[in-house]
Design an enzyme around this catalytic site. Sequence first.
Site, PDB file in Angstrom:
ATOM      1  N   HIS A 192     -56.465 -96.458 -30.890  1.00 15.22           N
ATOM      2  CA  HIS A 192     -56.268 -95.716 -29.641  1.00 15.22           C
ATOM      3  C   HIS A 192     -54.813 -95.366 -29.351  1.00 15.22           C
ATOM      4  CE1 HIS A 192     -60.546 -96.824 -28.506  1.00 15.22           C
ATOM      5  NE2 HIS A 192     -60.478 -95.516 -28.549  1.00 15.22           N
ATOM      6  N   GLU A 432     -72.485 -94.398 -32.625  1.00 14.86           N
ATOM      7  CA  GLU A 432     -71.304 -94.967 -33.281  1.00 14.86           C
ATOM      8  C   GLU A 432     -71.583 -96.340 -33.869  1.00 14.86           C
ATOM      9  OE1 GLU A 432     -68.129 -95.439 -30.415  1.00 14.86           O
ATOM     10  OE2 GLU A 432     -69.492 -96.124 -28.858  1.00 14.86           O
ATOM     11  N   CYS A 503     -67.531 -86.272 -31.872  1.00 16.23           N
ATOM     12  CA  CYS A 503     -66.286 -86.448 -31.112  1.00 16.23           C
ATOM     13  C   CYS A 503     -65.316 -87.424 -31.774  1.00 16.23           C
ATOM     14  CB  CYS A 503     -66.592 -86.885 -29.679  1.00 16.23           C
ATOM     15  SG  CYS A 503     -67.427 -88.478 -29.587  1.00 16.23           S
TER      16      CYS A 503
END
Length: 582
Positions: A192, A432, A503
Site C-alpha cells: 500500500h 481476491e 481493480c
Amino acid sequence: MNRLLGVGVSPGIAVGPALVVEREAAPVFRLLRAADQVEGEVERLTRAVAASRKQLQAIKDRLSRKADVPHAYIFDAHLLMLEDPLLQDRAVAVIREDHVNAEWALHAVSEQLHEMFDGFTDAYFRERSTDLDDVLGRIQLNLGGAPDAPSLSRLPGSFVLVARDLTPSEAADLDWERVLALVVEGGSATDHTSILARSSGVPAAVAVRDATREIPPGAQVVVDGSRGEVVVDPSDAALAAYRAAQEQDRIEDQRLQQTRTLPAVTRDGVSVRLHANVEFPEEAETALLYGAEGIGLFRSEYLLGRSPEWPGEERQVEVYRRLLDQMRPHPVTIRTWDVGADEMAPGGPTSPNPALGERALRLLRRNPGPFRTQMRALLRAGAHGPLRIMLPFVGGPSDLEPALALVAECRAELSEQGKDQGRHVPVGLIIEVPSAAVTADLLASRVDFFSVGTNDLIQYLLAVDRADPRVAPLYEPLHPAVLRVIQEIVRAAGAEGLPVSLCGEMAADPLHALVLLGFGVRELSMSPAAIPRVKEAVRAVTIEAARDAALACLSLPTAREIETMLRHELASALVPAGAFKE
Ligand code: PEP
Ligand code: MG
C-alpha cells in the site's frame, strides 16, 4: 557517487536532499543542524529531560501513597538513569560533535547503552535494558512536544525520504506534498505504500538494500522511480543526464494528457471503461484529469488515517456524497473497511499473521458497529448518485451472508427512521481470495458485480507475500494459475450476466490490460496516472487480437514464456505500432 538498485514502483525522476528515517516506537529523524542551531538542540534535550524527571517523580509520589502498590521503587531506578551522565551528557556531546538534532542524539546514545547492557553477564543488569527503553521513550516523547518537532505528517522541508519501511498508516499520514521521492529498504510494487506513492505522483524505489546506511542524511540523491535506481552524490554528468530524462518524462506526460478526452474504444469498436483507484477523496480531481470515467475502487479505510476512532456516519455520508459530486455523472465504487491486514484499523492488527487473520468482513462478527455505521452511510449517500458498495476479502458464500444481512438490516432501519437512501445501490465483491474465485459461480447469483482484486488474489493463489521483496520475482501476474482463475471468474460472471471489473495493479500494465480484455474484462480500475497509457493500448488493439493472445497464454507453462509470446504477438498487432515497456 554511489549507485543503489532497487525496484521502481512509482515512475518519475526526482533530485533532492535525503531525509533518513529511523523508526523506533515513533519515527526518529536524523537531521543535520547548522552551527548556530546546536545549542538550541541542547536546550531542547535539557528541557525534555527536566519534563521527564518531573513526570517520573509525580508517578513515584502517586504510587508511594498507595499502600497496595509496592513498586514505586522502580521509578527510583528510572530517575537514577535519567540523572546518569552516561545518558544526558553523552547525548549533549553527540549533538555538539555531530551537529544533529536531540532526537537523533538520544537514539545514538540509546544504541550505545543497549550494547553495554547486552554485554552484562548479570541477568539483573541485562534486564534493566527495558527500564532504559522506558526512560528514553519518555524523553523522546517529551521532545516530540516541541512545536517545531518534525514528524512524518509534518516534514521539515522537501526531501527524498529514505526509510527502512513505512507502515500503511504512516504512509497514509505522510506529508506527501514535501516528499520529492521515496526510497525504502522493504516493500514491493503492490504494497500500500507503493500504491500511495503512485497515487501521489511521487517517484519511489523499494527493496533498496541498506538504503538507510548507504545514504547519508542531507546528501544529494537522484531517484529514478521507473528503474528503481538511486544515485547518491551524483556527478555533474550523471545529474545532467537525469535532468534531461526528467524533461523527456514531462514531454511524454503532456502527450499522454491529450488522450484524456478520447474514448477508450478498441479498433473494432468495443468500449472499455477505465476507472481510477483512489485512497483519498481529494484524488477524484486527479482521476478526472487523467480521464477516469468513474472510481472503481475507493479504499475507504484511508479515511481512518491514524485516528484511534472510526469515523461517524454523518462525516462518512458527507465524504461519499462529495466524491459522487466530483465524479458526476460517473459511478463511484466504495470498498467497505478492509482493515486488519496491516495497521489500518483503530487499535492496529490483532492477528499474529494478519494477512490470513481477522481481516475486513471477518471483523464484522466480533465488532459489527463500524460496519453498520459505514453501511448506513453508504446507503444514504447512494441517494445522491451512482454509488456502488464493494465487499472485500470474501472467501465464499458463507462469508457473504452476514454482510448482505447487514445491508438488508440497514436498509430496513433507514426506512423506519425515514432517512433517504439509494433505491438501488449495487452491492458487489472483490474476488481476491482463491476460495471465492473457485466458488465464483455460487457467488455470482448473490451480488450485482465482481471486481477482481489481483493484488491479493495473486498473493494468496501463489502463496507469495505481496510486500516481501525477497519473493517479489515469484509474484507473477502472468502465472498460468492466475490467468486460468481470471478466465474462470469472467466465465462465471458471464453466465449470470454480471459485470466484471479488475481493480488490482495488473490493470495498470498495458500488456496485462490487453490480455484481460482478451478474457472478456471490460472495466479496468487503476492508479489515475496509469490510465492514459492503458487507454493508448486499448485504442491500438482489436478485441480479436486480444482474445487470440489471451487464449494462446493458456497453453504455455510459465509466466516468462507467456510474457515473451505476448510481447511478440500483441506488439505486432497494435496500430499504431507500440512497444510495451519492459
Ligand atoms: C487487490 O487486492 O487487488 C485490491 C485492489 O485491493 P488492495 O490492494 O487494497 O488489497
Ligand atoms: Mg485486496
